[in-house]
Design a protein around this motif. Structure first.
Motif, PDB file in Angstrom:
ATOM      1  N   ARG A  74       0.837  -1.207   0.000  1.00 31.58           N
ATOM      2  CA  ARG A  74       0.000   0.000   0.000  1.00 31.58           C
ATOM      3  C   ARG A  74       0.864   1.246   0.000  1.00 31.58           C
ATOM      4  O   ARG A  74       0.594   2.215  -0.720  1.00 31.58           O
ATOM      5  N   ARG A  75       1.932   1.248   0.775  1.00 29.85           N
ATOM      6  CA  ARG A  75       2.814   2.406   0.846  1.00 29.85           C
ATOM      7  C   ARG A  75       3.569   2.622  -0.463  1.00 29.85           C
ATOM      8  O   ARG A  75       3.849   3.771  -0.839  1.00 29.85           O
ATOM      9  N   ARG A  76       3.891   1.550  -1.149  1.00 33.01           N
ATOM     10  CA  ARG A  76       4.525   1.685  -2.459  1.00 33.01           C
ATOM     11  C   ARG A  76       3.582   2.374  -3.440  1.00 33.01           C
ATOM     12  O   ARG A  76       3.995   3.237  -4.223  1.00 33.01           O
ATOM     13  N   LYS A  77       2.330   1.996  -3.380  1.00 35.74           N
ATOM     14  CA  LYS A  77       1.328   2.600  -4.257  1.00 35.74           C
ATOM     15  C   LYS A  77       1.157   4.082  -3.934  1.00 35.74           C
ATOM     16  O   LYS A  77       1.053   4.923  -4.836  1.00 35.74           O
ATOM     17  N   ILE A  78       1.145   4.412  -2.646  1.00 35.43           N
ATOM     18  CA  ILE A  78       1.036   5.816  -2.226  1.00 35.43           C
ATOM     19  C   ILE A  78       2.241   6.609  -2.730  1.00 35.43           C
ATOM     20  O   ILE A  78       2.097   7.730  -3.236  1.00 35.43           O
ATOM     21  N   ALA A  79       3.440   6.019  -2.608  1.00 34.04           N
ATOM     22  CA  ALA A  79       4.654   6.706  -3.058  1.00 34.04           C
ATOM     23  C   ALA A  79       4.617   6.968  -4.559  1.00 34.04           C
ATOM     24  O   ALA A  79       5.028   8.043  -5.026  1.00 34.04           O
ATOM     25  N   GLN A  80       4.144   6.010  -5.332  1.00 36.83           N
ATOM     26  CA  GLN A  80       4.028   6.194  -6.777  1.00 36.83           C
ATOM     27  C   GLN A  80       3.048   7.320  -7.098  1.00 36.83           C
ATOM     28  O   GLN A  80       3.324   8.187  -7.937  1.00 36.83           O
ATOM     29  N   ALA A  81       1.909   7.305  -6.416  1.00 37.01           N
ATOM     30  CA  ALA A  81       0.889   8.331  -6.651  1.00 37.01           C
ATOM     31  C   ALA A  81       1.409   9.707  -6.241  1.00 37.01           C
ATOM     32  O   ALA A  81       1.155  10.712  -6.918  1.00 37.01           O
ATOM     33  N   GLN A  82       2.140   9.758  -5.150  1.00 40.88           N
ATOM     34  CA  GLN A  82       2.685  11.022  -4.671  1.00 40.88           C
ATOM     35  C   GLN A  82       3.672  11.604  -5.677  1.00 40.88           C
ATOM     36  O   GLN A  82       3.702  12.818  -5.907  1.00 40.88           O
ATOM     37  N   SER A  83       4.467  10.737  -6.307  1.00 35.05           N
ATOM     38  CA  SER A  83       5.413  11.179  -7.326  1.00 35.05           C
ATOM     39  C   SER A  83       4.682  11.807  -8.508  1.00 35.05           C
ATOM     40  O   SER A  83       5.098  12.851  -9.034  1.00 35.05           O
ATOM     41  N   VAL A  84       3.588  11.193  -8.916  1.00 33.00           N
ATOM     42  CA  VAL A  84       2.773  11.746 -10.000  1.00 33.00           C
ATOM     43  C   VAL A  84       2.166  13.080  -9.583  1.00 33.00           C
ATOM     44  O   VAL A  84       2.164  14.050 -10.350  1.00 33.00           O
ATOM     45  N   LEU A  85       1.672  13.146  -8.351  1.00 37.80           N
ATOM     46  CA  LEU A  85       1.024  14.361  -7.867  1.00 37.80           C
ATOM     47  C   LEU A  85       1.987  15.539  -7.840  1.00 37.80           C
ATOM     48  O   LEU A  85       1.596  16.676  -8.157  1.00 37.80           O
ATOM     49  N   ARG A  86       3.232  15.292  -7.473  1.00 38.43           N
ATOM     50  CA  ARG A  86       4.212  16.381  -7.393  1.00 38.43           C
ATOM     51  C   ARG A  86       4.367  17.096  -8.736  1.00 38.43           C
ATOM     52  O   ARG A  86       4.664  18.286  -8.782  1.00 38.43           O
ATOM     53  N   SER A  87       4.174  16.369  -9.819  1.00 36.49           N
ATOM     54  CA  SER A  87       4.302  16.978 -11.147  1.00 36.49           C
ATOM     55  C   SER A  87       3.037  17.728 -11.561  1.00 36.49           C
ATOM     56  O   SER A  87       3.050  18.475 -12.538  1.00 36.49           O
ATOM     57  N   LYS A  88       1.956  17.531 -10.803  1.00 37.69           N
ATOM     58  CA  LYS A  88       0.677  18.145 -11.155  1.00 37.69           C
ATOM     59  C   LYS A  88       0.345  19.372 -10.315  1.00 37.69           C
ATOM     60  O   LYS A  88      -0.336  20.284 -10.775  1.00 37.69           O
ATOM     61  N   THR A  89       0.787  19.370  -9.074  1.00 37.90           N
ATOM     62  CA  THR A  89       0.412  20.453  -8.167  1.00 37.90           C
ATOM     63  C   THR A  89       1.286  21.683  -8.396  1.00 37.90           C
ATOM     64  O   THR A  89       2.449  21.583  -8.794  1.00 37.90           O
ATOM     65  N   ASP A  90       0.736  22.850  -8.106  1.00 37.04           N
ATOM     66  CA  ASP A  90       1.485  24.099  -8.247  1.00 37.04           C
ATOM     67  C   ASP A  90       2.035  24.575  -6.907  1.00 37.04           C
ATOM     68  O   ASP A  90       2.497  25.705  -6.785  1.00 37.04           O
ATOM     69  N   GLY A  91       1.970  23.692  -5.898  1.00 35.95           N
ATOM     70  CA  GLY A  91       2.521  24.049  -4.590  1.00 35.95           C
ATOM     71  C   GLY A  91       1.532  24.671  -3.635  1.00 35.95           C
ATOM     72  O   GLY A  91       1.898  25.071  -2.534  1.00 35.95           O
ATOM     73  N   TYR A  92       0.264  24.753  -4.038  1.00 39.82           N
ATOM     74  CA  TYR A  92      -0.773  25.308  -3.182  1.00 39.82           C
ATOM     75  C   TYR A  92      -1.772  24.215  -2.798  1.00 39.82           C
ATOM     76  O   TYR A  92      -2.058  23.317  -3.599  1.00 39.82           O
TER      77      TYR A  92
END
Length: 248
Positions: free
Chosen positions: A11-29
């Motif tokens: 589960r944590r591996r899946k969260i880490a993968q998703a978090q990596s994708v999210l970092r490229s999508k968010t503008d920091g807010y």
């Protein structure tokens, strides 16, 4: 036990993968929730980062967060402040309020201070180490409207005790109860505070895809993983509001 451990690792591996994708999508807010628009930092302490920047972190508490903001407390005491999600968030929404933070993890202090500076609320916030009943007794005043936010992994049993800190009797308290550390914690706190406080029990609810903010474009698989707070089990909180002032 072994199967549960393996399942959580996956589960944590899946969260880490998703978090990596999210970092490229968010503008920091922060994208949604009561602290929407707050500039967020790129790390978190002892909790999942992605639900915070999405804004769905502890969504069960949104109405209580807004209630706290509406009450215009003069002092917020954030015990277990971590990197400052609530401390900086409340300071951002309550510009006349002082926030005193306690955090036992030294690495969190600089993160919290930088987070506060990023949102120009550093003049409202003070950061200290671990909180004790003696210290808590020194910073609560009967003539200052105060609320405590507490998340300290089971240590709430020792710290939040009106016999040790009498002014807790007329202080509003939002506390996460760690029943997997102390199975009787809800019963103990009800006995400690039911005479002086109105107590509301809040439990975690599962997230669904509709909770994910539409301003962020991400696949459903990753969206669900990004909202996963990586809890060891379902959690609960007590929102305890004073009935009347009992201690001078």
């Amino acid at each position: 036990m072994r199967i549960r451990k393996i399942a959580r690792t996956l589960r944590r591996r899946k969260i880490a993968q998703a978090q990596s994708v999210l970092r490229s999508k968010t503008d920091g807010y922060i994208a949604s929730g009561p602290f929407q628009g707050l500039r967020y930092i790129t790390d978190s302490i002892n909790s999942a980062w992605s639900p915070k920047v999405i804004g769905t972190y502890e969504k069960e508490l949104w109405s209580i967060v807004e209630e706290i903001i509406d009450k215009s407390y003069k002092l917020i005491i954030d015990i277990g402040a971590a990197e400052g999600y609530y401390a900086v968030g409340f300071a951002y929404r309550m510009q006349e309020t002082k926030v005193i933070c306690f955090e036992s993890e030294p690495n969190a202090h600089l993160l919290l201070q930088n987070f506060a500076k990023l949102n120009t609320v550093d003049d409202q916030i003070e950061v200290f180490g671990a909180c004790t009943p003696e210290v808590l007794s020194e910073i609560i005043y009967s003539d200052q409207r105060t609320v405590i936010i507490c998340d300290i992994e089971g240590a709430e049993y020792t710290l939040l005790d009106p016999k040790k800190v009498p002014l807790l009797q007329n202080t509003d308290i939002l506390v996460e109860l760690h029943h997997f550390v102390c199975p009787d914690i809800a019963h103990i706190f009800y006995e400690r505070f039911s005479e002086t406080h109105r107590i509301e029990l809040i439990k975690t609810n599962p997230r669904n895809y509709q909770d994910f903010p539409r301003c962020l474009t991400i696949s459903k698989k990753y969206a669900m993983a990004c909202m996963d707070e990586d809890r060891p089990c379902s959690m609960m909180w007590f929102w305890m509001k004073t009935k009347e002032v009992l201690v001078n």
